[in-house]
Design an enzyme around this catalytic site. Structure first.
Site, PDB file in Angstrom:
ATOM      1  N   TYR A 244      -8.062 -13.940  -5.125  1.00 48.92           N
ATOM      2  CA  TYR A 244      -6.588 -13.491  -4.762  1.00 48.92           C
ATOM      3  C   TYR A 244      -5.937 -13.287  -6.078  1.00 48.92           C
ATOM      4  CZ  TYR A 244      -1.880 -13.395  -3.364  1.00 48.92           C
ATOM      5  OH  TYR A 244      -0.531 -13.107  -3.101  1.00 48.92           O
TER       6      TYR A 244
ATOM      7  N   SER B  25       6.078  -1.728   7.169  1.00 50.50           N
ATOM      8  CA  SER B  25       6.491  -1.777   8.575  1.00 50.50           C
ATOM      9  C   SER B  25       7.217  -3.258   8.666  1.00 50.50           C
ATOM     10  CB  SER B  25       5.234  -2.055   9.331  1.00 50.50           C
ATOM     11  OG  SER B  25       4.185  -0.920   9.129  1.00 50.50           O
TER      12      SER B  25
ATOM     13  N   GLY C 281       3.124  -0.407   2.706  1.00 54.70           N
ATOM     14  CA  GLY C 281       3.380  -1.612   3.467  1.00 54.70           C
ATOM     15  C   GLY C 281       4.814  -1.931   3.908  1.00 54.70           C
TER      16      GLY C 281
ATOM     17  N   LYS D  17      -0.284   0.642   8.235  1.00 50.34           N
ATOM     18  CA  LYS D  17      -1.320   0.860   9.174  1.00 50.34           C
ATOM     19  C   LYS D  17      -0.810   0.556  10.750  1.00 50.34           C
ATOM     20  CE  LYS D  17      -5.446  -0.591   8.591  1.00 50.34           C
ATOM     21  NZ  LYS D  17      -6.492  -1.714   8.262  1.00 50.34           N
TER      22      LYS D  17
ATOM     23  N   ASP E 289      -3.685   4.174   5.446  1.00 57.35           N
ATOM     24  CA  ASP E 289      -4.482   3.352   5.118  1.00 57.35           C
ATOM     25  C   ASP E 289      -4.492   3.086   3.718  1.00 57.35           C
ATOM     26  OD1 ASP E 289      -6.327   1.537   4.277  1.00 57.35           O
ATOM     27  OD2 ASP E 289      -7.743   1.807   6.028  1.00 57.35           O
TER      28      ASP E 289
ATOM     29  N   GLY F 138       8.572  -7.238   6.770  1.00 55.31           N
ATOM     30  CA  GLY F 138       8.617  -7.940   5.762  1.00 55.31           C
ATOM     31  C   GLY F 138       9.448  -7.586   4.642  1.00 55.31           C
ATOM     32  N   ILE F 139       9.059  -7.732   3.338  1.00 55.60           N
ATOM     33  CA  ILE F 139       9.479  -7.573   2.106  1.00 55.60           C
ATOM     34  C   ILE F 139       9.812  -5.912   1.906  1.00 55.60           C
ATOM     35  CG2 ILE F 139       9.455  -7.330  -0.429  1.00 55.60           C
ATOM     36  CD1 ILE F 139       8.454 -10.164  -0.309  1.00 55.60           C
ATOM     37  N   GLY F 140       8.551  -5.156   2.257  1.00 55.08           N
ATOM     38  CA  GLY F 140       8.548  -3.736   2.178  1.00 55.08           C
ATOM     39  C   GLY F 140       9.699  -3.216   3.083  1.00 55.08           C
TER      40      GLY F 140
END
Length: 278
Positions: free
Chosen positions: A172, A23, A21, A46, A78, A25-27
């Site tokens: 969640y 692409s 993940g 993805k 994915d 933000g945080i990653g």
């Protein structure tokens, strides 16, 4: 406990980091920080084509990180597909000669109560949050066992059994605590192999797409930038410690940081405490 001392540009020289993940933000921010500290980076996600609502793709993230001078590759992935995870790990290990660090950052969120949570949304959260963290860790272990500085970092909260964290978004909460249980279990399981496994969670909400689309606008404005999480991640990853649940602000305070205003989206807004923290 972490020993005091911030990272520098040589701390991760030659280390290879696989980030789910990443692409945006945080990653992506963690990837950028590690790249500047000398690491080889595997961007996964993805998003291979521009999305009308989500910023960036795996390729735009790759190109941004390449500007730091780091070696970086982007792999479409994915994380719900465990065979695809194993294949991506194999490609990454072949390209860079191994994998030293796995960061399980990919996550799915739906802050809905039980009657409003469709089972396909339930399955998505459990597949992306719990199952993918388990599957990616499982796939990485053979490579990590060959590393001189192996580490798994999972972006998940300390387990807080206060019922208020279950009543509004049970599915969640269970899925995020499932990630945290991976930390508890893997840290003990892999202790003899000297593979560190830890969790990191932000003290405040972080200005990401998840906050932008799941919370009111004022929450986004009351958030901090992803940079604070990335800084904390590097403090954890440079050291040999395992089985710990770290909070980003606490880590940086312990390292001597005193000015947190630089991380705020809006310095005039009162910061919003993140979920699962009392």
């Amino acid at each position: 406990m972490l020993s005091k001392g911030v990272w520098d540009v040589k701390d991760f020289q030659g280390k290879t980091v696989f980030i789910t993940g990443s692409s945006r933000g945080i990653g992506k921010e963690i990837a950028l920080h590690l790249a500047k500290a000398g690491a080889n980076i595997i961007i996964t996600g993805k998003t291979t084509e521009a999305h009308p609502k989500l910023e960036g793709t795996i390729y735009s993230a790759r190109d941004e990180i390449a500007q730091t001078g780091a070696k970086v590759t982007a792999l479409a992935l994915d994380v719900r597909d465990d065979a695809a995870i194993q294949h991506a790990m194999s490609i990454a290990a072949q390209e860079f000669g191994g994998i030293d660090i796995l960061i399980n950052n990919a996550s799915a969120i739906s802050l809905s109560d039980t009657t409003q949570t469709e089972m396909k949304r339930f399955d998505l959260m459990f597949d992306v949050n719990v199952r993918a963290s388990f599957a990616a860790s499982q796939a990485a272990i053979p490579y990590l066992k060959k590393s001189s500085h192996p580490h798994i970092l999972i972006l998940s909260p300390p387990i807080n059994l206060n019922p208020k964290w279950f009543k509004d978004h049970l599915a969640y909460t269970m899925s995020k605590y499932g990630m945290s249980m991976c930390v508890l279990g893997l840290s003990e399981e892999l202790r003899e192999a000297n593979i560190s496994v830890n969790a990191l969670w932000p003290k405040t909400t972080i200005a990401t797409a998840a906050i932008q689309y799941n919370f009111p606008k004022e929450v986004y404005q009351a958030s901090r930038k992803p940079e604070i999480v990335a800084q904390a991640a590097l403090c954890i990853l440079k050291q040999k410690v395992t089985g710990q649940f770290f909070i980003d602000e606490d880590i940086l305070r312990a390292q001597g940081e005193t000015d947190f205003s630089k991380y705020a989206v809006d310095t005039s807004a009162q910061l919003k405490l993140d979920l699962f923290l009392d």
